[in-house]
Design a protein around this motif. Structure first.
Motif, PDB file in Angstrom:
ATOM      1  N   ARG A 140      36.853  39.204  39.744  1.00 15.29           N
ATOM      2  CA  ARG A 140      36.365  40.245  38.834  1.00 15.29           C
ATOM      3  C   ARG A 140      36.537  41.624  39.455  1.00 15.29           C
ATOM      4  O   ARG A 140      36.470  41.777  40.676  1.00 15.29           O
ATOM      5  CB  ARG A 140      34.870  40.032  38.517  1.00 15.29           C
ATOM      6  CG  ARG A 140      34.626  38.956  37.457  1.00 15.29           C
ATOM      7  CD  ARG A 140      35.155  39.427  36.086  1.00 15.29           C
ATOM      8  NE  ARG A 140      34.876  38.493  35.011  1.00 15.29           N
ATOM      9  CZ  ARG A 140      35.634  37.427  34.701  1.00 15.29           C
ATOM     10  NH1 ARG A 140      36.711  37.156  35.403  1.00 15.29           N
ATOM     11  NH2 ARG A 140      35.319  36.653  33.685  1.00 15.29           N
ATOM     12  N   SER A 142      35.207  45.691  39.151  1.00 15.80           N
ATOM     13  CA  SER A 142      34.162  46.530  38.572  1.00 15.80           C
ATOM     14  C   SER A 142      34.009  47.799  39.412  1.00 15.80           C
ATOM     15  O   SER A 142      33.911  47.723  40.636  1.00 15.80           O
ATOM     16  CB  SER A 142      32.865  45.716  38.514  1.00 15.80           C
ATOM     17  OG  SER A 142      31.746  46.549  38.581  1.00 15.80           O
ATOM     18  N   HIS A 168      38.638  39.502  32.811  1.00 18.16           N
ATOM     19  CA  HIS A 168      38.036  40.633  32.106  1.00 18.16           C
ATOM     20  C   HIS A 168      37.302  40.075  30.894  1.00 18.16           C
ATOM     21  O   HIS A 168      37.760  39.107  30.285  1.00 18.16           O
ATOM     22  CB  HIS A 168      39.149  41.600  31.672  1.00 18.16           C
ATOM     23  CG  HIS A 168      38.631  42.871  31.081  1.00 18.16           C
ATOM     24  ND1 HIS A 168      38.009  43.840  31.840  1.00 18.16           N
ATOM     25  CD2 HIS A 168      38.633  43.340  29.802  1.00 18.16           C
ATOM     26  CE1 HIS A 168      37.663  44.857  31.055  1.00 18.16           C
ATOM     27  NE2 HIS A 168      38.038  44.567  29.811  1.00 18.16           N
ATOM     28  N   ASN A 169      36.203  40.711  30.548  1.00 16.81           N
ATOM     29  CA  ASN A 169      35.408  40.140  29.458  1.00 16.81           C
ATOM     30  C   ASN A 169      35.900  40.512  28.060  1.00 16.81           C
ATOM     31  O   ASN A 169      35.470  39.940  27.084  1.00 16.81           O
ATOM     32  CB  ASN A 169      33.938  40.539  29.622  1.00 16.81           C
ATOM     33  CG  ASN A 169      33.338  39.894  30.862  1.00 16.81           C
ATOM     34  OD1 ASN A 169      33.790  38.822  31.295  1.00 16.81           O
ATOM     35  ND2 ASN A 169      32.363  40.555  31.472  1.00 16.81           N
ATOM     36  N   THR A 175      42.879  41.645  33.698  1.00 19.35           N
ATOM     37  CA  THR A 175      43.204  43.010  34.117  1.00 19.35           C
ATOM     38  C   THR A 175      44.058  42.929  35.374  1.00 19.35           C
ATOM     39  O   THR A 175      43.728  42.172  36.294  1.00 19.35           O
ATOM     40  CB  THR A 175      41.920  43.814  34.415  1.00 19.35           C
ATOM     41  OG1 THR A 175      41.158  43.911  33.202  1.00 19.35           O
ATOM     42  CG2 THR A 175      42.237  45.205  34.931  1.00 19.35           C
ATOM     43  N   CYS A 177      45.351  44.492  38.813  1.00 15.02           N
ATOM     44  CA  CYS A 177      44.872  45.470  39.778  1.00 15.02           C
ATOM     45  C   CYS A 177      45.870  45.610  40.915  1.00 15.02           C
ATOM     46  O   CYS A 177      46.523  44.645  41.305  1.00 15.02           O
ATOM     47  CB  CYS A 177      43.545  45.020  40.389  1.00 15.02           C
ATOM     48  SG  CYS A 177      42.291  44.710  39.160  1.00 15.02           S
ATOM     49  N   ILE A 211      43.512  50.112  38.711  1.00 14.76           N
ATOM     50  CA  ILE A 211      43.952  49.304  37.569  1.00 14.76           C
ATOM     51  C   ILE A 211      45.442  49.571  37.333  1.00 14.76           C
ATOM     52  O   ILE A 211      45.899  50.710  37.420  1.00 14.76           O
ATOM     53  CB  ILE A 211      43.159  49.676  36.293  1.00 14.76           C
ATOM     54  CG1 ILE A 211      41.648  49.581  36.540  1.00 14.76           C
ATOM     55  CG2 ILE A 211      43.591  48.807  35.125  1.00 14.76           C
ATOM     56  CD1 ILE A 211      41.143  48.220  36.901  1.00 14.76           C
ATOM     57  N   GLU A 215      42.796  48.013  31.342  1.00 13.16           N
ATOM     58  CA  GLU A 215      41.892  46.859  31.446  1.00 13.16           C
ATOM     59  C   GLU A 215      42.003  46.011  30.178  1.00 13.16           C
ATOM     60  O   GLU A 215      42.143  46.544  29.080  1.00 13.16           O
ATOM     61  CB  GLU A 215      40.445  47.344  31.613  1.00 13.16           C
ATOM     62  CG  GLU A 215      40.197  47.976  32.964  1.00 13.16           C
ATOM     63  CD  GLU A 215      38.725  48.325  33.170  1.00 13.16           C
ATOM     64  OE1 GLU A 215      37.891  47.406  33.124  1.00 13.16           O
ATOM     65  OE2 GLU A 215      38.439  49.520  33.373  1.00 13.16           O
ATOM     66  N   GLY A 216      41.924  44.709  30.351  1.00 18.37           N
ATOM     67  CA  GLY A 216      42.011  43.833  29.195  1.00 18.37           C
ATOM     68  C   GLY A 216      43.432  43.604  28.704  1.00 18.37           C
ATOM     69  O   GLY A 216      43.661  43.018  27.656  1.00 18.37           O
TER      70      GLY A 216
END
Lengths: 371, 405
Positions: A140, A142, A168-169, A175, A177, A211, A215-216
């Motif tokens: 994850r 964040s 990613h939620n 995502t 990175c 990123i 994201e997503g």
């Protein structure tokens, strides 16, 4: 109809083959295999000096700005030589990920370094057994920090940067990175079936990251990265597969049993003919893949999967039947047959198994016919 | 690398397209004609306009087109479904190249244009009950009698013998020398007294092949191609072309048809295409078809640069025929118990898969078995040694036969 490499590209192939014959004979592969050092630093330096890592990177980012057909030519020769270097991780995966999804600043920062071989890149996707999906992924990210464990990661021990697929939620569930390896990351080598190519477990303990893309969007971007890489991996596989056939042929012509070369028995002849057929079909599919990659054609998804599936099958077949043709000697540490057999399997699971790519192929065809 | 036509190729394609659009026979025109008459009608129309056998020299009825132009023509012609044809392939594909290489000018002028126009149909009298893969073991005898040869014996697997006008024929003229050296090559009129044609019923129930019997058939020496005893060498010209033309054929059973079938039929109330093992098999067949297609593109590129087709073309038939067999069998599995039904009014696709299942074993044998094709690749592409031949150097009359005479 012009379905052939150009004269310049064929010249590049000759040059690459000669260079690798001089600088990467199988003794180099054996040295890495015996010492389990993961790669041959000397060969890597020479390959960088040849400019191969810069092949498809645009000139504005310090590359040579050549096309993907040239990169396919190099990939085939590296595969033929079973080269023990982090080329696929750095060039087919990390570089391509940056080219596809990197911001201008990210490209300006990293592509010249990748082109010049100052930094080795890698791509971290798997987290242990099974296919990587939005559900399976535990890593994850964040607040610019990434946490998780990726294994196996090719060339992690020598890489300066890793493109990491995190969960990613929202969005497509992933995502991408960009992580500089060092602070907050630790690398533990893992043994693989092919110790001539280093792999490791990569632990990310709140390491700083940027990123890549948005994201997503990580899974969607990864699919494109894999499609592009699949063509290049397939060329490596075809190169290795052809080398295995050549080795089997040479041995069968020289080895006598019952008073004649074993190459005169139909059981052996048909085995080698079968290798030739699989190699030829795979190579022709790779041509199509090379065209689609180079032209960035909408056919890439089908072409890449087709090249990948047939090259995976061809290399597995040629490498195992090469051992079989050699008889007992083929099974010894002393003989070179093992290099192809190890590499064939390593490459076949490297960016997704045969079954995964068969499924991707049919999915792509379904999408085309529904459209 | 690109797939687009060169300006010259594009111009040729446009010309071919335009001619086809205004000259392809309509369904009404062909209605009621037997297949042979319909095929001759279409062939003659192409010939009269200079669109038959286009790679042949103009003097023989062609237009001196290149190999690439032939492919372009084939692509355009095949866009029209249901055009009659097929009966000319042996004459045009095998007899004509042999005549062009070995016949004298008079014979070339007499026969080749009529092969192009479809006025005369040829068949190939090579295989025998005792000589299939080992063709040179053939036993049909020819004995010289003045300016003629008298032929006695039997041929088999002769496609189209029952409607052919002429034939190419290889026979034994000297059993006292090793087998390859005692053969001589002729062409003969199929209506000659003493030629008898008997159909062979195949497992599909159809009869495309025949047995051909010779009883004191007299052939003039002027119909000999090559020297006496040179028949094997002449045969190789024919066989090279046989493999090239048989390998070219496609089948209605392929990825597209079986993929559609898998979308339509269900496994446990879900479309079969969702089943992982179905997907894996279809993917493999797609890869084979695609591999053959792009291998052909590579060959075409080489042809357009002046290369000559070589033994590597054996791959098409070696891969294509077993693939078609496996796909027909698999399609029948998808239909479960109904896969057994071969009734055109009840079966999927008018029994396409069942009919193919029954006819395809022949394609794995005709024109060189799978095993012979693998030998060709092993010996002539990979340069591996030939098998040990126990009949080598022995007079043909002393070669062991296992009882055949």
């Amino acid at each position: 109809m012009n379905f052939e490499f150009s004269e310049d590209q064929n010249l590049l192939r000759e040059q690459a083959r000669g260079f690798l014959a001089d600088n990467c004979p199988t003794t180099v592969v054996r040295k890495v295999l015996n010492a389990e050092t993961g790669h041959d630093a000397d060969l890597w330096r020479k390959v960088v000096d040849m400019g191969w890592t810069a092949t498809a990177i645009p000139e504005e980012f310090g590359g040579l700005g050549l096309g993907y057909l040239e990169l396919c030519v190099i990939a085939e020769e590296l595969g033929r030589a079973v080269a023990p270097i982090p080329f696929s991780s750095s060039v087919y995966l990390a570089t391509e990920a940056l080219l596809l999804a990197g911001s201008q600043a990210q490209k300006e920062k990293w592509l010249p370094k990748l082109a010049a071989g100052e930094v080795i890149g890698t791509f971290a996707m798997a987290e242990g057994a099974g296919r990587t999906t939005a559900k399976s992924i535990k890593t994850r990210v964040s607040g610019g920090r990434i946490t998780g464990t990726k294994v196996p990661v090719p060339d992690a021990a020598v890489a300066g940067i890793a493109v990491v697929l995190a969960g990613h939620n929202g969005g497509d569930g992933g995502t991408l990175c960009l992580v500089e390896l060092g602070q907050g990351t630790s690398v533990t080598p893992v043994r693989t079936v092919d110790p001539s190519r280093g792999h490791a477990e990569l632990r990310l303990d709140g390491a700083a990251c940027e990123i890549l893309g948005r994201e997503g969007e990580g899974f969607t971007l990864t699919q494109t990265i894999l499609d592009r890489a699949a063509v290049l991996f397939a060329w490596e596989q075809v190169g290795g597969s052809e080398a295995a056939l050549e080795q089997a042929r040479a041995y069968a012509l020289g080895r006598y049993a019952f008073g004649r070369p074993i190459a005169s028995y139909q059981a052996i002849k048909h085995k080698l003919a079968n290798m030739y057929v699989k190699n030829t079909l795979a190579r022709s599919n790779c041509y199509y893949g090379a065209w689609a990659l180079n032209a960035n054609a909408p056919e890439l998804r089908v072409a890449a999967a087709t090249a990948r599936v047939s090259a995976t099958q061809a290399y597995y077949f040629a490498s195992k039947e090469n051992i079989q043709t050699h008889g007992g000697m083929g099974y010894t540490w002393e003989f070179d047959c093992q290099f192809y057999y190890r590499r064939a399997k390593l490459l076949s699971v490297a960016i997704g198994s045969e079954a995964l790519w068969q499924d991707r192929l049919i999915t792509a065809i379904e999408q085309n016919t529904a459209a | 690398m690109d797939f687009s036509d060169s300006p010259k190729e594009a111009a040729f394609r446009a010309e071919a397209k335009a001619w086809l659009a205004s000259n392809v026979p309509s369904a009404a025109e062909l209605d009621g004609l037997d297949p042979l008459t319909a095929a001759k009608l279409w062939q003659k129309r192409k010939y009269d306009a200079g669109w038959a056998c286009i790679t042949w020299p103009k003097e023989f009825g062609g237009r001196g087109a290149s190999a690439i132009e032939q492919v372009i023509w084939n692509q355009e012609e095949s866009k029209f479904q249901g055009l009659p044809g097929g009966v000319f392939s042996i004459g045009q594909g095998m007899a004509a190249p042999t005549l062009m290489t070995w016949a004298n000018d008079e014979a070339k002028a007499r026969f080749i244009p009529k092969l192009a126009s479809g006025e005369e149909i040829w068949c190939q009298l090579f295989s025998e009950p005792a000589g299939g893969s080992d063709l040179a073991a053939l036993r049909t005898r020819a004995v010289k009698d003045g300016d003629e040869w008298v032929i006695n014996g039997q041929k088999i697997w002769t496609s189209g013998a029952h409607y052919s006008d002429w034939a190419i024929l290889v026979v034994r003229t000297d059993p006292s020398v090793p087998k390859h050296k005692g053969l001589t090559y002729f062409y003969i009129n199929m209506k000659s007294p003493g030629v008898e044609v008997k159909p062979i019923k195949q497992i599909s129930g159809e009869a495309h092949f025949n047995e051909v019997y010779f009883t004191d058939v007299r052939v003039p020496d002027s119909q000999r191609l090559g020297a006496v005893g040179q028949g094997w060498q002449v045969s190789l010209t024919t066989l090279m072309n046989e493999r090239a033309s048989i390998g070219a054929g496609g089948s209605a059973v392929g990825f597209d048809s079986v993929f559609k079938l898998a979308q339509k039929v269900e496994i446990d109330d879900r479309p079969a295409i969702e089943n992982a093992s179905v997907r894996a098999k279809l993917a493999d067949w797609y890869c084979q078809e695609s591999g053959l297609r792009y291998t052909a593109y590579r060959t075409l590129t080489a042809l357009s640069r002046g290369a000559i087709p070589g033994p590597e073309n054996s791959i098409g038939k070696l891969v294509g025929a077993p693939k078609t067999q496996d796909m027909a069998s698999f399609a029948m599995d998808l239909l479960e118990q109904a896969g057994a039904i071969r009734d055109e009014s009840l079966s999927e696709e008018m029994a396409l898969y069942q009919n193919t299942y029954l006819s395809i074993p022949g394609l794995r044998i005709a024109g060189g078995t799978d095993e012979i094709m693998a030998n060709i690749i092993a010996e002539r592409v990979l340069g591996l040694p030939q098998d040990v031949r126990v009949d080598k150097g022995i007079p043909f009359s002393e070669v062991p036969t296992g009882g055949a005479k």
